[in-house]
Design an enzyme around this catalytic site. Sequence first.
Site, PDB file in Angstrom:
ATOM      1  N   THR A   1       0.858  -1.194   0.000  1.00 49.51           N
ATOM      2  CA  THR A   1       0.000   0.000   0.000  1.00 49.51           C
ATOM      3  C   THR A   1       0.890   1.238   0.000  1.00 49.51           C
ATOM      4  O   THR A   1       2.001   1.206   0.503  1.00 49.51           O
ATOM      5  CB  THR A   1      -0.870  -0.055   1.276  1.00 49.51           C
ATOM      6  OG1 THR A   1      -1.868  -1.035   1.069  1.00 49.51           O
ATOM      7  CG2 THR A   1      -1.518   1.272   1.599  1.00 49.51           C
TER       8      THR A   1
ATOM      9  N   ARG B   1     -14.737  -6.603   0.505  1.00 54.26           N
ATOM     10  CA  ARG B   1     -14.062  -6.152   1.724  1.00 54.26           C
ATOM     11  C   ARG B   1     -13.420  -4.774   1.494  1.00 54.26           C
ATOM     12  O   ARG B   1     -12.817  -4.512   0.454  1.00 54.26           O
ATOM     13  CB  ARG B   1     -12.996  -7.174   2.107  1.00 54.26           C
ATOM     14  CG  ARG B   1     -12.172  -6.830   3.359  1.00 54.26           C
ATOM     15  CD  ARG B   1     -10.818  -6.279   3.014  1.00 54.26           C
ATOM     16  NE  ARG B   1     -10.009  -5.993   4.200  1.00 54.26           N
ATOM     17  CZ  ARG B   1      -8.898  -5.270   4.171  1.00 54.26           C
ATOM     18  NH1 ARG B   1      -8.440  -4.783   3.043  1.00 54.26           N
ATOM     19  NH2 ARG B   1      -8.217  -5.022   5.277  1.00 54.26           N
ATOM     20  N   VAL B   2     -13.547  -3.892   2.465  1.00 57.88           N
ATOM     21  CA  VAL B   2     -12.882  -2.591   2.422  1.00 57.88           C
ATOM     22  C   VAL B   2     -12.064  -2.452   3.698  1.00 57.88           C
ATOM     23  O   VAL B   2     -12.556  -2.743   4.789  1.00 57.88           O
ATOM     24  CB  VAL B   2     -13.913  -1.438   2.328  1.00 57.88           C
ATOM     25  CG1 VAL B   2     -13.217  -0.085   2.421  1.00 57.88           C
ATOM     26  CG2 VAL B   2     -14.701  -1.533   1.023  1.00 57.88           C
TER      27      VAL B   2
ATOM     28  N   ASP C   1      -8.838  -0.031   5.810  1.00 55.97           N
ATOM     29  CA  ASP C   1      -8.736   1.303   6.426  1.00 55.97           C
ATOM     30  C   ASP C   1      -8.372   2.407   5.440  1.00 55.97           C
ATOM     31  O   ASP C   1      -8.646   3.581   5.699  1.00 55.97           O
ATOM     32  CB  ASP C   1      -7.663   1.274   7.518  1.00 55.97           C
ATOM     33  CG  ASP C   1      -6.290   0.929   6.931  1.00 55.97           C
ATOM     34  OD1 ASP C   1      -6.208  -0.043   6.132  1.00 55.97           O
ATOM     35  OD2 ASP C   1      -5.307   1.619   7.246  1.00 55.97           O
TER      36      ASP C   1
HETATM   37  N1  ASP Z   1      -4.238  -1.259   4.874  1.00 62.70           N
HETATM   38  C1  ASP Z   1      -4.517  -1.986   3.669  1.00 62.70           C
HETATM   39  C2  ASP Z   1      -5.844  -2.689   3.824  1.00 62.70           C
HETATM   40  O1  ASP Z   1      -6.109  -3.268   4.857  1.00 62.70           O
HETATM   41  C3  ASP Z   1      -3.469  -2.997   3.299  1.00 62.70           C
HETATM   42  C4  ASP Z   1      -2.018  -2.524   3.364  1.00 62.70           C
HETATM   43  O2  ASP Z   1      -1.715  -1.537   4.011  1.00 62.70           O
HETATM   44  O3  ASP Z   1      -1.154  -3.175   2.745  1.00 62.70           O
HETATM   45  O4  ASP Z   1      -6.608  -2.718   2.879  1.00 62.70           O
END
Ligand code: ASP
Length: 317
Positions: A168, A196-197, A199
């Site tokens: 991310t 799914r969503v 943060d």
């Molecule tokens: N925070 C992101 C999520 O849960 C994943 C990530 O940070 O790699 O969708």
Amino acid sequence: MNASLMIHGGAGAIRSPERFFESLRSVVRSGDDLLASGASAIEAVAHCVTLLEDDTLYNAGRGAALNADGVACCDASIMDGRTLGAGAVAGVRGVRNPVALARIVMEETRHVLLVGEGAERFGRARGVRFENESYFVTEERREQLARAKERHATTLDHMQAEHGKLGTVGAVARDRDGNLAAATSTGGLINQMSGRVGDSPIIGAGCFADNAGCAVSCTGVGEDFLRTALARTASFFVESQEMDAARAAEAAVAYLVRRVQGSGGLIVVDRNGVCAAAHSTPGMLMASACDGKITVSAGRQREKAAGPSTGGRCDGY
Ligand code: ASP
């Protein structure tokens, strides 16, 4: 007033982090040049996250992680610390730069978060650039999904980093006028349930900016950050507990670990332009530009995730 900028490329167990350094350095330099030319913090974070989305090294935009249906479904958010204006999109397909669409939501609607098909339709109407599915899906991502399915796992991108790639992305900035901004963009977790969503598109969880506190972008297991409202919590530490960015980042990760045994990290720039990061994962990719100095790091790189680990301040990790 000097400008400050920090970006991240995800948290996890990062093998061979050096292969990300050139890209991180070039993105942070480009954002720093923009800030030096007088651009706003919002312009700088949108610019950096767009570059990171275009790079298949990261789990955002092109090369985003695939969900259980084998689809790249993207989330992004952006926030202006001067006005508390915010925009976000979740579960969008085909949008080349989700952060650009999030910015249009912030600037051209009365809403904060648009999802799925409605967000895509809005993007088309506003002339946002779209790409075919094949633009987003890389061979490495297909293999990564197949491995996750074999193990019935839903994982952070960097937890499978032995096979290259990803994370991310996010950026935080303070411009020469002292205004703060933050942006975050992701493809989510590998093999996540369709729908799914996490943060990343949720203001206050994966992204937050308030001139009275700080600007924050998070990465890690989204459910942990949602349940602790971690980005807002870090800003609260600066605003109400008079912590600087470094202390607030550490305190936020300590809270994440203590309350939900959370896995991930965050980058922070505070109202005084101090940049810092902390993470509970073994590593976290980041780069900063402060006072003309560019620094690139993979965090503390421990064997195993434990308690909080400070990625450091921009002036010396
Ligand atoms: N925070 C992101 C999520 O849960 C994943 C990530 O940070 O790699 O969708």
